[in-house]
Design a protein around this motif. Structure first.
Motif, PDB file in Angstrom:
ATOM      1  N   GLY A  72      35.762  19.481 -36.471  1.00 49.06           N
ATOM      2  CA  GLY A  72      36.073  20.662 -37.756  1.00 49.06           C
ATOM      3  C   GLY A  72      36.825  19.602 -38.526  1.00 49.06           C
ATOM      4  N   HIS A  73      36.596  18.314 -38.526  1.00 50.93           N
ATOM      5  CA  HIS A  73      37.343  17.291 -39.975  1.00 50.93           C
ATOM      6  C   HIS A  73      37.243  16.401 -39.076  1.00 50.93           C
ATOM      7  CE1 HIS A  73      38.435  16.291 -43.576  1.00 50.93           C
ATOM      8  NE2 HIS A  73      39.448  15.682 -43.115  1.00 50.93           N
TER       9      HIS A  73
ATOM     10  N   PHE B  67      29.127   7.138 -42.803  1.00 46.01           N
ATOM     11  CA  PHE B  67      28.799   7.943 -43.917  1.00 46.01           C
ATOM     12  C   PHE B  67      27.522   8.279 -43.845  1.00 46.01           C
ATOM     13  CE2 PHE B  67      32.416   5.739 -46.749  1.00 46.01           C
ATOM     14  CZ  PHE B  67      33.574   6.179 -45.434  1.00 46.01           C
ATOM     15  N   GLY B  68      26.403   7.338 -44.290  1.00 43.41           N
ATOM     16  CA  GLY B  68      24.988   7.716 -44.201  1.00 43.41           C
ATOM     17  C   GLY B  68      24.293   7.998 -42.647  1.00 43.41           C
TER      18      GLY B  68
ATOM     19  N   GLN C 156      29.216  18.052 -44.692  1.00 44.59           N
ATOM     20  CA  GLN C 156      29.179  18.014 -46.560  1.00 44.59           C
ATOM     21  C   GLN C 156      30.431  17.943 -46.383  1.00 44.59           C
ATOM     22  OE1 GLN C 156      26.708  21.899 -46.337  1.00 44.59           O
ATOM     23  NE2 GLN C 156      24.841  21.261 -46.571  1.00 44.59           N
ATOM     24  N   THR C 157      31.312  18.881 -45.810  1.00 43.84           N
ATOM     25  CA  THR C 157      33.072  18.320 -45.770  1.00 43.84           C
ATOM     26  C   THR C 157      33.066  17.227 -46.521  1.00 43.84           C
ATOM     27  OG1 THR C 157      33.095  20.198 -44.666  1.00 43.84           O
ATOM     28  CG2 THR C 157      35.279  19.831 -45.008  1.00 43.84           C
TER      29      THR C 157
ATOM     30  N   MET D 220      27.966  11.692 -50.935  1.00 45.01           N
ATOM     31  CA  MET D 220      28.994  12.189 -49.800  1.00 45.01           C
ATOM     32  C   MET D 220      29.962  12.295 -50.823  1.00 45.01           C
ATOM     33  SD  MET D 220      29.586  12.046 -46.599  1.00 45.01           S
ATOM     34  CE  MET D 220      28.517  11.546 -46.189  1.00 45.01           C
ATOM     35  N   LYS D 221      30.675  12.961 -50.360  1.00 46.00           N
ATOM     36  CA  LYS D 221      32.273  13.358 -50.330  1.00 46.00           C
ATOM     37  C   LYS D 221      33.697  13.457 -50.329  1.00 46.00           C
ATOM     38  CE  LYS D 221      30.506  18.239 -53.079  1.00 46.00           C
ATOM     39  NZ  LYS D 221      30.366  19.400 -53.190  1.00 46.00           N
ATOM     40  N   PHE D 222      34.219  12.729 -50.771  1.00 45.27           N
ATOM     41  CA  PHE D 222      35.539  12.368 -50.192  1.00 45.27           C
ATOM     42  C   PHE D 222      36.794  13.492 -50.140  1.00 45.27           C
ATOM     43  CE2 PHE D 222      32.935   8.794 -50.367  1.00 45.27           C
ATOM     44  CZ  PHE D 222      32.531   8.347 -49.180  1.00 45.27           C
TER      45      PHE D 222
END
Length: 255
Positions: free
Chosen positions: A194-195, A218-219, A227-228, A1-3
């Motif tokens: 969108g976010h 998050f999972g 993916q964002t 996961m990206k942050f």
């Protein structure tokens, strides 16, 4: 996961270019801004280029903050001011290559306000130039009287605008405060999101405590194919560098 580091709250003791550098040093994958308009966009863009971090978005102006305004786009009779704020945000987004603009609705209610918001969002979509337009429900405790309060209302507005450019800013903190059921809301609303942003509930602190178990969220987002980078938009009285244990834990996949 990206942050993504929301630099409206994180490292807010310094100019935006230095906040961007701090986010890169801390290991974030992206940044997002609130109201960066006092900083030269050329300086912000230089910091983004230097660090290699994408900017996921920024907000339209709140209006007259001293008078209690918190957005303009749902205010009947203020269309000129609202559209100037939209154009200002889009111009800044172009200058720094930000992906999205969050169009703030403001304090309003009723059908006239809804029609005004829809019309101003259509104006924003027509001028977005390939960038996303986001709308965000704010909870009634932090922003009493804000026009947009729930994801259901946001979905109705998005449908009425009739343009795929406009999407939902899914802030887990605000939506949990307004009734929760984040799992089903994420599953049901994924096509229009969108976010995604997050913070602890109810204190809006770091996401390692409170009533939302973020490792699960998050999972779930990972399972749904998100993916964002997810936006860390939390408040903590400590220096930001002292608040990042949660980030290390999330990177390691621990609960």
């Amino acid at each position: 996961m990206k942050f993504s580091a929301n630099l409206g709250f994180l490292w807010d003791d310094r100019p935006y270019p230095d906040r961007i550098r701090a986010a890169r040093a801390a290991g974030f994958d992206a940044v997002e801004l609130h109201w960066p308009y006092d900083d030269d966009p050329a300086d912000v863009k230089a910091a983004l280029d230097e660090t290699g971090l994408p900017c996921l978005g920024l907000n339209t102006s709140r209006g007259d903050v001293d008078a209690g305004e918190n957005g303009l786009s749902a205010l009947p009779g203020r269309e000129g001011d609202a559209r100037a704020a939209i154009e200002q945000a889009l111009d800044y987004a172009v200058a720094i290559d930000a992906a999205n603009v969050h169009v703030m609705a403001g304090f309003a209610e009723g059908m006239e306000a809804e029609a005004t918001f829809i019309n101003n969002l259509q104006f924003a979509c027509a001028r977005a130039g390939g960038r996303g337009i986001l709308i965000e429900p704010l909870n009634r405790y932090d922003a009493p009287g804000y026009f947009l309060k729930t994801a259901t209302e946001a979905a109705r507005i998005i449908n009425a605008v009739g343009d795929d450019t406009v999407k939902l800013m899914f802030d887990c903190y605000h939506l949990q405060m307004m009734g929760g059921d984040l799992t089903h809301q994420l599953q049901d609303l994924m096509p229009i999101i969108g976010h995604v942003q997050f913070a602890a509930v109810p204190d809006r602190g770091t996401p390692d405590h409170g009533e939302v178990h973020y490792p699960y969220i998050f999972g779930l987002l990972d399972q749904l194919g998100w993916q964002t980078p997810l936006g860390a938009e939390y408040k903590d009285p400590r220096p930001t560098d002292e608040t990042l244990d949660w980030l290390k834990t999330a990177r390691e996949g621990r609960t």
